[in-house]
Each structure stands twice: as structure tokens, then as C-alpha cells.
Design an enzyme around this catalytic site. Structure first.
Site, mmCIF file in Angstrom:
data_model
loop_
_atom_site.group_PDB
_atom_site.id
_atom_site.type_symbol
_atom_site.label_atom_id
_atom_site.label_comp_id
_atom_site.label_asym_id
_atom_site.label_seq_id
_atom_site.Cartn_x
_atom_site.Cartn_y
_atom_site.Cartn_z
ATOM 1 N N MET A 138 13.867 24.056 4.452
ATOM 2 C CA MET A 138 13.133 23.438 3.345
ATOM 3 C C MET A 138 14.045 22.620 2.432
ATOM 4 O O MET A 138 13.685 21.527 2.005
ATOM 5 C CB MET A 138 12.427 24.529 2.550
ATOM 6 N N TYR A 197 18.058 28.930 10.533
ATOM 7 C CA TYR A 197 16.942 29.770 10.963
ATOM 8 C C TYR A 197 16.807 29.776 12.481
ATOM 9 O O TYR A 197 16.932 28.726 13.129
ATOM 10 C CB TYR A 197 15.633 29.255 10.363
ATOM 11 N N LYS A 221 0.851 -1.200 0.000
ATOM 12 C CA LYS A 221 0.000 0.000 0.000
ATOM 13 C C LYS A 221 0.882 1.244 0.000
ATOM 14 O O LYS A 221 2.093 1.156 0.245
ATOM 15 C CB LYS A 221 -0.919 -0.020 1.217
HETATM 16 C C1 LIG Z 1 -0.684 -1.954 6.597
HETATM 17 C C2 LIG Z 1 -1.313 -3.216 7.008
HETATM 18 C C3 LIG Z 1 -0.531 -4.332 7.303
HETATM 19 C C4 LIG Z 1 0.977 -4.288 7.323
HETATM 20 O O1 LIG Z 1 1.402 -3.681 8.517
HETATM 21 P P1 LIG Z 1 2.955 -3.596 8.865
HETATM 22 O O2 LIG Z 1 2.965 -3.102 10.260
HETATM 23 O O3 LIG Z 1 3.535 -2.600 7.924
HETATM 24 O O4 LIG Z 1 3.492 -4.944 8.677
HETATM 25 C C5 LIG Z 1 -1.171 -5.515 7.613
HETATM 26 N N1 LIG Z 1 -2.530 -5.587 7.621
HETATM 27 C C6 LIG Z 1 -3.313 -4.529 7.360
HETATM 28 C C7 LIG Z 1 -4.786 -4.677 7.420
HETATM 29 C C8 LIG Z 1 -2.745 -3.306 7.049
HETATM 30 O O5 LIG Z 1 -3.519 -2.261 6.785
#
Ligand SMILES: *Cc1c(COP(=O)(O)O)cnc(C)c1O
Length: 389
Positions: A310, A258, A35
Site C-alpha cells: 500500500m 508480502y 477530461k
Molecule cells: C478522450 C477523447 C479523446 C482524446 O483521446 P486521446 O487518445 O487521449 O488522444 C478524443 N476524442 C474523444 C471523443 C475522447 O473522448
């Protein structure tokens, strides 16, 4: 010449980390969680390194379709399920598996699976139980009825029982949620999937039919602390590197950056590095906020000083006399754990890797053509594919 900041994606590390997940959960199948554009690494880039996975898990149907276009034929799981009617049609056309977490989704599927003529026994669903995290999922008391309704839909082929842990990386652990899960799914046939990376690495009882490995594939710790995983054999999948643009000699009482928040107490040699928060480097690691972050210059470990701005940040070169304009600086990667930079910024490695800015150029370390033989009889990642850019 381009600005010298580069993120290098290490495909051999990704393949190695997938093998670590397999070794941790040898009797489970592995969903490689990609993802958020593979946690900022780029789905197309990581794909050749993760082809040994049993499936890919992600959120957006658009990303799923990108994987199909790359030629991936094995399962793809939508971790939050479908979002609207049109997505339900995509489940059929692209053979996507889906999580199903709420009444609205269940109702949509009951109505639309026949309407869109999804093929009988074609759809694999992960039915999500809210076992205590209280984000998504059916409550334990509603779970069984949801399962029965799902089974009654002609298009549904399999229903996997799924839940997600709130504390698999922490002291509370998973035993309470596992107990809720076992009770709610008792006597119901079907496979199970409960483990995230933390479960995969640290909780034997969560290594069920499918594990869902995310952040570990990218070589960071689920707990945010590199010490917690440093013996697991994980390798950083991303190196963020830049160069020194200028060197300043500070006399006692002089400051840099800064707000003049870093004031030299003695003579200090300061390097100005081409990396700032507009590249995705966390400004909250600024030393005037009470933190500083580790960086690596040549063979020296040193640290940031003053405010991250930045486009630039400042580092202490007093102990690195040979460093000069043009010397490479590792912001995170092989030597500087992304978790340690994140900790300095009050966050976790996940957030930093996902936030690499579009203006950062990306290089790819390809898979090696002749991989060393794998130990313990583990399945070799498919290393024969040329890498994509
Ligand atoms: C993102 C996610 C994972 C993976 O989680 P990690 O901590 O990155 O291993 C597993 N299951 C679901 C439902 C997720 O949304």
C-alpha cells in the site's frame, strides 16, 4: 517533514507537446483534451501551458466552468454532450460547445433550447457519428435526419461532423471508419473532427478541421508503447518521484515483502521506496505476478522486486552501490516512460496518470520566462503567464 513522494507537473513539457500536436496537424485547429482533471495533472495546473490550444475538450460541465473562471474565453467542448436539463441551460450561460450523440439529447435540445431561451445562432454542436466503434453516436442511417433536425433548431449556429476511432493506434487503422464517415457526411456542409492523439500522430487523413489531442499532450503514447512515439519529440508531463526509506541486505534464500514472493538467489541489496498502490502505483506490476517495473535511481536503471504494497515498494539496488537512505527514485517521468511502467502492470499510461492519488503532493515546474525560439515557424505557446498552484 512530509512523506517524500511528489508528482511534478512539467508545464514546459505540456507546452512542447501541444506544439508537437500542431506540427503533426499544421492545418487543423487543436482541441486540447483535459477530461479527467487533465488526465490527472490538474486542470488549473495545466491551463497556463495549454492556452495556445484553440479549444479545451472535457466531460463535466463543472470542469468547463472552472476553465471559464480561469478566464478562458475560447471554445470548450463537452465530449459526451449534456447529461440533464440543467446542463442545457449551462450551454448558454457559459458558452459551451457540445457533442450530441443520441436521440434523447437531440430531443432535449429541441425542447429546451427554446424553453431556456438560448440565443439564436449561439450554440456550436459536434454531431457524433457511430462509424464502427459502437459506443456513442448516431448510426450512419440515422445521421442525416439527426443533422437536419439539429439544423432546424434556432439556437444552433454550427454543426461539426464528429466521430471517434477504435483502432487509430493499432493494426486495423482507421480506413474503414473513415469510409463510413465520408459516406454518412457526404454533401452535408460543416467542419469535421475525427482524430484523437493516435490519429493526429499517425493518420494523415484524420487531420481534418479539428483534431482532439489528449494523451499525447501529457507525453505518453496512445498505443501504450513508448517506442511508438519516442521519435515524436514528446516530453513526459509528469514525474513521480520518491525516496529510499530503508536498505536491506538479502542473503541467498531471503525474501522481501508480502507473500515472500521475491526470493534472492544470491546476495542482493534492496531499497524500500516510499510509494505504494495507495499513491496510484500499480500493484499489478508486482514481480510475483510475472512482471517487474523499471525505476531509475540516480543514473541507474533498475527494477521493482516482490509485491507492491500500500505504501511501499522494493527495488533492486545491487547495481547501484551509492544509493542509500534518502536517495531519490524516479517511478516514472523523464527517464522512466510511464508507458513502460504501465506495460509492466498490464495497462496503459492513461490509467496510471489518471490514478495519481490525492495524498501525493504535487509540484509544478513553471513555464520558462524566455522560451527558446520555436523551430519551423510554429506558434509559440503563451509562456508569459505565471503558473498556478
Ligand atoms: C478522450 C477523447 C479523446 C482524446 O483521446 P486521446 O487518445 O487521449 O488522444 C478524443 N476524442 C474523444 C471523443 C475522447 O473522448
Amino acid at each position: 517533514m512530509p512523506r517524500p513522494i511528489v508528482a511534478t507537473i512539467h508545464l514546459p513539457s505540456l507546452a512542447n507537446n501541444l506544439a508537437v500536436a500542431r506540427r503533426a496537424a499544421p492545418s487543423s485547429r487543436v482541441w486540447a483534451v483535459v477530461k479527467a482533471n487533465a488526465y490527472g495533472h490538474g486542470i488549473e495546473r495545466v491551463y497556463p501551458a495549454l492556452r495556445d490550444a484553440d479549444g479545451f475538450a472535457l466531460l463535466e460541465p463543472e470542469e468547463a466552468i472552472r476553465l471559464r473562471e480561469l478566464g478562458w474565453n475560447k471554445p470548450i467542448l463537452l465530449l459526451e454532450g449534456f447529461f440533464d436539463d440543467a446542463d442545457v441551460a449551462l450551454l448558454g450561460t457559459h458558452r459551451l460547445s457540445t457533442a450530441l450523440h443520441c436521440e434523447a439529447q437531440l430531443r432535449m435540445l429541441e425542447v429546451l433550447a427554446p424553453a431556456y431561451r438560448l440565443a439564436p445562432r449561439s450554440l456550436d454542436v459536434c454531431l457524433k457519428l457511430n462509424s464502427g466503434m459502437n459506443r456513442l453516436g448516431f448510426t450512419p442511417s440515422a445521421y442525416r435526419a439527426a443533422w437536419q433536425r439539429l439544423r432546424a433548431i434556432d439556437a444552433v449556429r454550427s454543426v461539426t461532423h464528429m466521430t471517434h476511432f477504435s483502432d487509430a493506434d493499432g493494426a486495423a487503422g482507421i480506413s474503414e471508419q473513415m469510409a463510413v464517415f465520408r459516406t454518412a457526411t457526404r454533401d452535408l456542409p460543416g467542419e469535421t473532427s475525427v482524430a484523437n492523439s493516435a490519429g493526429t500522430l499517425w493518420h494523415t487523413e484524420s487531420r481534418t478541421d479539428w483534431v482532439r489531442a489528449g494523451v499525447m499532450l501529457y507525453g505518453a503514447s496512445p498505443s501504450g508503447s513508448w517506442q511508438d512515439v519516442q521519435d515524436q519529440g514528446l516530453l513526459a508531463a509528469m514525474t513521480l518521484e520518491s525516496k529510499i526509506l530503508a536498505v536491506q541486505a538479502l542473503r541467498p534464500g531471503q525474501s522481501v515483502g508480502y507473500g515472500s514472493r521475491y526470493v534472492a538467489s544470491d546476495t542482493r541489496r534492496i531499497g524500500i521506496v516510499a510509494c505504494g498502490y495507495a499513491d496510484g502505483y500499480p500493484r499489478t506490476s508486482s514481480s510475483d505476478l510475472g512482471h517487474y517495473a523499471p525505476v531509475r535511481v540516480g543514473n541507474h536503471d533498475t527494477r521493482t522486486v516482490g509485491r507492491v504494497s500500500m505504501d511501499m515498494l522494493a527495488i533492486d539496488l545491487t547495481e547501484c552501490p551509492e544509493a542509500t537512505v534518502g536517495t531519490p527514485v524516479e517511478l516514472w517521468g523523464r527517464h522512466v516512460p510511464i508507458d513502460s511502467v504501465a506495460a509492466a502492470a498490464g495497462t496503459i499510461g492513461y490509467e496510471l496518470m489518471c490514478a495519481i492519488a490525492p495524498r501525493v503532493r504535487v509540484a509544478v515546474e513553471p513555464l520558462t520566462v524566455n522560451p527558446p525560439p520555436l523551430q519551423d515557424g510554429h506558434r509559440a505557446a503563451d509562456r508569459t503567464h505565471s503558473f498556478l498552484r
